[in-house]
Design a protein around this motif. Structure first.
Motif, short mmCIF file in Angstrom:
data_model
loop_
_atom_site.label_atom_id
_atom_site.label_comp_id
_atom_site.label_asym_id
_atom_site.label_seq_id
_atom_site.Cartn_x
_atom_site.Cartn_y
_atom_site.Cartn_z
N VAL A 114 45.73 54.24 3.31
CA VAL A 114 46.08 54.08 4.72
C VAL A 114 44.81 54.25 5.54
O VAL A 114 44.10 55.24 5.40
CB VAL A 114 47.14 55.12 5.14
N GLY A 115 44.50 53.29 6.39
CA GLY A 115 43.34 53.40 7.27
C GLY A 115 42.01 53.16 6.59
O GLY A 115 40.99 53.69 7.03
N LEU A 116 42.01 52.39 5.50
CA LEU A 116 40.78 52.11 4.75
C LEU A 116 39.69 51.60 5.70
O LEU A 116 39.91 50.69 6.48
CB LEU A 116 41.07 51.06 3.68
N THR A 117 38.50 52.21 5.63
CA THR A 117 37.41 51.87 6.54
C THR A 117 36.06 52.10 5.87
O THR A 117 35.94 53.02 5.05
CB THR A 117 37.51 52.73 7.83
N PRO A 118 35.04 51.31 6.21
CA PRO A 118 33.70 51.57 5.66
C PRO A 118 33.13 52.91 6.13
O PRO A 118 32.19 53.42 5.54
CB PRO A 118 32.86 50.39 6.16
N ARG A 119 33.70 53.50 7.16
CA ARG A 119 33.26 54.84 7.59
C ARG A 119 33.45 55.85 6.47
O ARG A 119 32.74 56.85 6.41
CB ARG A 119 34.01 55.28 8.85
N TRP A 120 34.44 55.62 5.59
CA TRP A 120 34.65 56.54 4.47
C TRP A 120 33.39 56.64 3.60
O TRP A 120 33.18 57.63 2.93
CB TRP A 120 35.83 56.10 3.63
N TRP A 121 32.57 55.59 3.60
CA TRP A 121 31.33 55.57 2.82
C TRP A 121 30.10 55.79 3.70
O TRP A 121 28.99 55.55 3.28
CB TRP A 121 31.20 54.26 2.05
N GLY A 122 30.28 56.20 4.93
CA GLY A 122 29.18 56.57 5.80
C GLY A 122 28.72 55.52 6.78
O GLY A 122 27.68 55.69 7.42
N ALA A 123 29.46 54.43 6.96
CA ALA A 123 29.08 53.43 7.95
C ALA A 123 29.10 54.05 9.34
O ALA A 123 30.04 54.75 9.71
CB ALA A 123 30.03 52.23 7.91
N ALA A 124 28.05 53.80 10.10
CA ALA A 124 27.95 54.34 11.46
C ALA A 124 28.67 53.44 12.47
O ALA A 124 29.26 53.91 13.43
CB ALA A 124 26.49 54.52 11.86
N GLY A 125 28.58 52.12 12.26
CA GLY A 125 29.22 51.19 13.17
C GLY A 125 28.64 51.20 14.56
O GLY A 125 29.32 50.87 15.53
N ASP A 126 27.36 51.56 14.67
CA ASP A 126 26.73 51.67 15.99
C ASP A 126 25.89 50.46 16.37
O ASP A 126 25.27 50.43 17.44
CB ASP A 126 25.87 52.94 16.06
N GLY A 127 25.85 49.45 15.51
CA GLY A 127 25.07 48.25 15.81
C GLY A 127 23.58 48.42 15.55
O GLY A 127 22.82 47.47 15.68
N VAL A 128 23.15 49.61 15.19
CA VAL A 128 21.73 49.88 14.92
C VAL A 128 21.52 50.23 13.45
O VAL A 128 20.63 49.70 12.80
CB VAL A 128 21.22 51.04 15.82
N THR A 129 22.37 51.12 12.93
CA THR A 129 22.26 51.58 11.55
C THR A 129 22.65 50.46 10.59
O THR A 129 23.60 49.73 10.83
CB THR A 129 23.18 52.80 11.33
N ASP A 130 21.92 50.33 9.49
CA ASP A 130 22.25 49.35 8.45
C ASP A 130 23.42 49.90 7.62
O ASP A 130 23.25 50.84 6.85
CB ASP A 130 21.03 49.10 7.56
N ASP A 131 24.59 49.32 7.80
CA ASP A 131 25.81 49.76 7.12
C ASP A 131 26.12 48.92 5.88
O ASP A 131 27.23 48.99 5.34
CB ASP A 131 27.00 49.69 8.08
N THR A 132 25.15 48.16 5.39
CA THR A 132 25.37 47.26 4.27
C THR A 132 25.90 48.00 3.06
O THR A 132 26.85 47.54 2.40
CB THR A 132 24.07 46.52 3.90
N ALA A 133 25.32 49.14 2.71
CA ALA A 133 25.74 49.88 1.52
C ALA A 133 27.20 50.36 1.65
O ALA A 133 27.95 50.32 0.67
CB ALA A 133 24.82 51.08 1.28
N ALA A 134 27.61 50.77 2.83
CA ALA A 134 28.98 51.23 3.03
C ALA A 134 29.96 50.08 2.86
O ALA A 134 31.01 50.23 2.22
CB ALA A 134 29.15 51.86 4.41
N PHE A 135 29.63 48.91 3.39
CA PHE A 135 30.51 47.75 3.21
C PHE A 135 30.54 47.31 1.75
O PHE A 135 31.59 46.91 1.25
CB PHE A 135 30.07 46.60 4.13
N ALA A 136 29.42 47.38 1.06
CA ALA A 136 29.37 47.01 -0.36
C ALA A 136 30.26 47.95 -1.18
O ALA A 136 30.98 47.52 -2.09
CB ALA A 136 27.93 47.03 -0.86
N ALA A 137 30.22 49.24 -0.88
CA ALA A 137 31.04 50.21 -1.59
C ALA A 137 32.52 49.96 -1.32
O ALA A 137 33.36 50.11 -2.22
CB ALA A 137 30.67 51.63 -1.18
N LEU A 138 32.87 49.57 -0.13
CA LEU A 138 34.24 49.27 0.25
C LEU A 138 34.78 48.07 -0.52
O LEU A 138 35.94 48.03 -0.89
CB LEU A 138 34.33 49.00 1.76
#
Length: 140
Positions: A114-138
Protein backbone atom coordinates in the motif's frame (compact mmCIF):
# COMPACT_ATOMS: atom_id res chain seq x y z
CA UNK A 1 -4.05 -11.79 14.06
CA UNK A 2 -5.46 -9.58 11.34
CA UNK A 3 -4.75 -5.90 11.03
CA UNK A 4 -7.70 -3.79 12.19
CA UNK A 5 -8.09 -0.19 11.12
CA UNK A 6 -8.98 2.14 13.97
CA UNK A 7 -10.99 5.30 13.38
CA UNK A 8 -11.86 8.25 15.56
CA UNK A 9 -9.76 9.71 18.34
CA UNK A 10 -9.35 6.56 20.43
CA UNK A 11 -5.82 6.35 21.79
CA UNK A 12 -4.54 3.24 23.54
CA UNK A 13 -1.11 1.76 24.09
CA UNK A 14 -1.68 -0.90 21.43
CA UNK A 15 -2.20 1.57 18.57
CA UNK A 16 0.57 2.58 16.21
CA UNK A 17 0.23 5.78 14.17
CA UNK A 18 2.00 6.43 10.90
CA UNK A 19 1.54 8.89 8.08
CA UNK A 20 -1.04 6.65 6.40
CA UNK A 21 -3.49 5.54 9.09
CA UNK A 22 -3.86 4.35 12.66
CA UNK A 23 -3.93 0.60 13.13
CA UNK A 24 -4.63 -1.61 16.10
CA UNK A 25 -1.64 -3.92 16.61
CA UNK A 26 -2.86 -5.71 19.71
CA UNK A 27 -1.23 -9.11 19.59
CA UNK A 28 1.12 -8.16 16.75
CA UNK A 29 4.78 -9.14 16.82
CA UNK A 30 7.36 -6.38 17.27
CA UNK A 31 10.42 -6.96 15.07
CA UNK A 32 12.65 -5.22 17.62
CA UNK A 33 12.01 -8.12 20.02
CA UNK A 34 13.97 -10.44 17.69
CA UNK A 35 17.73 -10.43 17.01
CA UNK A 36 17.31 -10.04 13.24
CA UNK A 37 14.61 -9.20 10.73
CA UNK A 38 14.88 -12.76 9.45
CA UNK A 39 13.96 -14.16 12.86
CA UNK A 40 11.06 -11.72 13.18
CA UNK A 41 9.64 -12.57 9.74
CA UNK A 42 9.93 -16.29 10.43
CA UNK A 43 8.13 -15.87 13.77
CA UNK A 44 5.34 -13.92 12.06
CA UNK A 45 4.99 -16.67 9.42
CA UNK A 46 4.76 -19.43 12.03
CA UNK A 47 2.16 -17.45 14.01
CA UNK A 48 0.30 -16.07 10.93
CA UNK A 49 0.57 -12.65 12.49
CA UNK A 50 1.20 -8.97 11.83
CA UNK A 51 4.83 -7.86 12.08
CA UNK A 52 5.50 -4.28 13.14
CA UNK A 53 8.90 -2.81 12.22
CA UNK A 54 9.43 0.28 14.36
CA UNK A 55 13.23 0.46 14.49
CA UNK A 56 16.27 -0.30 12.31
CA UNK A 57 16.30 -4.03 11.52
CA UNK A 58 18.91 -5.85 9.43
CA UNK A 59 18.19 -8.54 6.87
CA UNK A 60 21.12 -10.94 7.26
CA UNK A 61 19.93 -13.65 4.85
CA UNK A 62 17.44 -13.78 2.01
CA UNK A 63 13.89 -14.44 3.18
CA UNK A 64 10.36 -14.69 1.77
CA UNK A 65 7.49 -12.99 3.62
CA UNK A 66 4.55 -15.28 2.86
CA UNK A 67 0.94 -14.22 2.18
CA UNK A 68 -0.28 -15.29 5.63
CA UNK A 69 1.33 -12.28 7.35
CA UNK A 70 1.12 -8.48 7.27
CA UNK A 71 4.18 -6.23 7.55
CA UNK A 72 3.71 -2.68 8.82
CA UNK A 73 6.72 -0.36 8.89
CA UNK A 74 6.11 2.58 11.22
CA UNK A 75 7.54 6.11 11.08
CA UNK A 76 10.76 5.05 12.86
CA UNK A 77 11.15 1.76 11.00
CA UNK A 78 14.07 1.05 8.68
CA UNK A 79 15.10 -2.15 6.90
CA UNK A 80 18.83 -2.54 6.23
CA UNK A 81 19.40 -4.95 3.36
CA UNK A 82 22.83 -6.53 3.58
CA UNK A 83 24.77 -7.12 0.36
CA UNK A 84 23.35 -9.77 -1.99
CA UNK A 85 20.37 -10.43 0.30
CA UNK A 86 16.86 -10.52 -1.13
CA UNK A 87 13.69 -9.65 0.75
CA UNK A 88 10.74 -11.15 -1.13
CA UNK A 89 7.50 -9.53 0.01
CA UNK A 90 4.53 -11.73 -0.94
CA UNK A 91 2.33 -10.30 1.80
CA UNK A 92 0.44 -7.14 2.64
CA UNK A 93 2.95 -4.35 3.31
CA UNK A 94 2.44 -0.75 4.42
CA UNK A 95 4.89 1.99 5.29
CA UNK A 96 5.03 5.78 5.54
CA UNK A 97 6.16 7.93 2.60
CA UNK A 98 9.81 8.07 3.68
CA UNK A 99 12.95 5.99 3.23
CA UNK A 100 12.47 2.57 4.77
CA UNK A 101 15.05 0.56 2.79
CA UNK A 102 18.80 1.05 2.99
CA UNK A 103 21.80 -1.04 2.02
CA UNK A 104 22.77 -2.88 -1.14
CA UNK A 105 20.38 -5.84 -0.98
CA UNK A 106 17.22 -6.17 -3.07
CA UNK A 107 13.48 -6.07 -2.39
CA UNK A 108 11.16 -7.96 -4.74
CA UNK A 109 7.44 -8.64 -4.71
CA UNK A 110 5.49 -5.78 -3.13
CA UNK A 111 2.47 -6.40 -5.39
CA UNK A 112 0.31 -6.14 -2.26
CA UNK A 113 2.09 -3.03 -0.93
CA UNK A 114 0.00 0.00 0.00
CA UNK A 115 1.44 3.38 -0.99
CA UNK A 116 4.44 1.98 -2.89
CA UNK A 117 6.81 4.88 -3.61
CA UNK A 118 10.46 5.43 -4.64
CA UNK A 119 10.79 7.40 -1.38
CA UNK A 120 10.99 3.99 0.32
CA UNK A 121 14.43 3.67 -1.35
CA UNK A 122 15.50 7.23 -0.56
CA UNK A 123 14.20 9.27 -3.50
CA UNK A 124 14.14 12.95 -2.56
CA UNK A 125 11.75 14.06 -5.30
CA UNK A 126 13.10 17.60 -5.08
CA UNK A 127 14.01 18.04 -8.75
CA UNK A 128 17.69 18.45 -7.82
CA UNK A 129 18.76 15.12 -6.30
CA UNK A 130 19.46 12.24 -8.70
CA UNK A 131 16.77 9.70 -7.75
CA UNK A 132 17.71 7.20 -10.48
CA UNK A 133 18.89 4.52 -8.04
CA UNK A 134 15.64 4.72 -6.02
CA UNK A 135 13.51 4.32 -9.15
CA UNK A 136 15.69 1.42 -10.33
CA UNK A 137 15.24 -0.33 -6.97
CA UNK A 138 11.48 0.20 -7.19
CA UNK A 139 11.33 -1.41 -10.62
CA UNK A 140 12.99 -4.70 -9.55
Amino acid sequence: MALTKVSGSMLEENIVFNTLNAYNFQGALEAKNYPTLNAAINAAIVNANTLVISSNMSLLASVVATPNIVIEVTANGLITLNSSRILTVNCSFTAPRKQIFTGTGTVVGLQRAVGLTPRWWGAAGDGVTDDTAAFAALEV
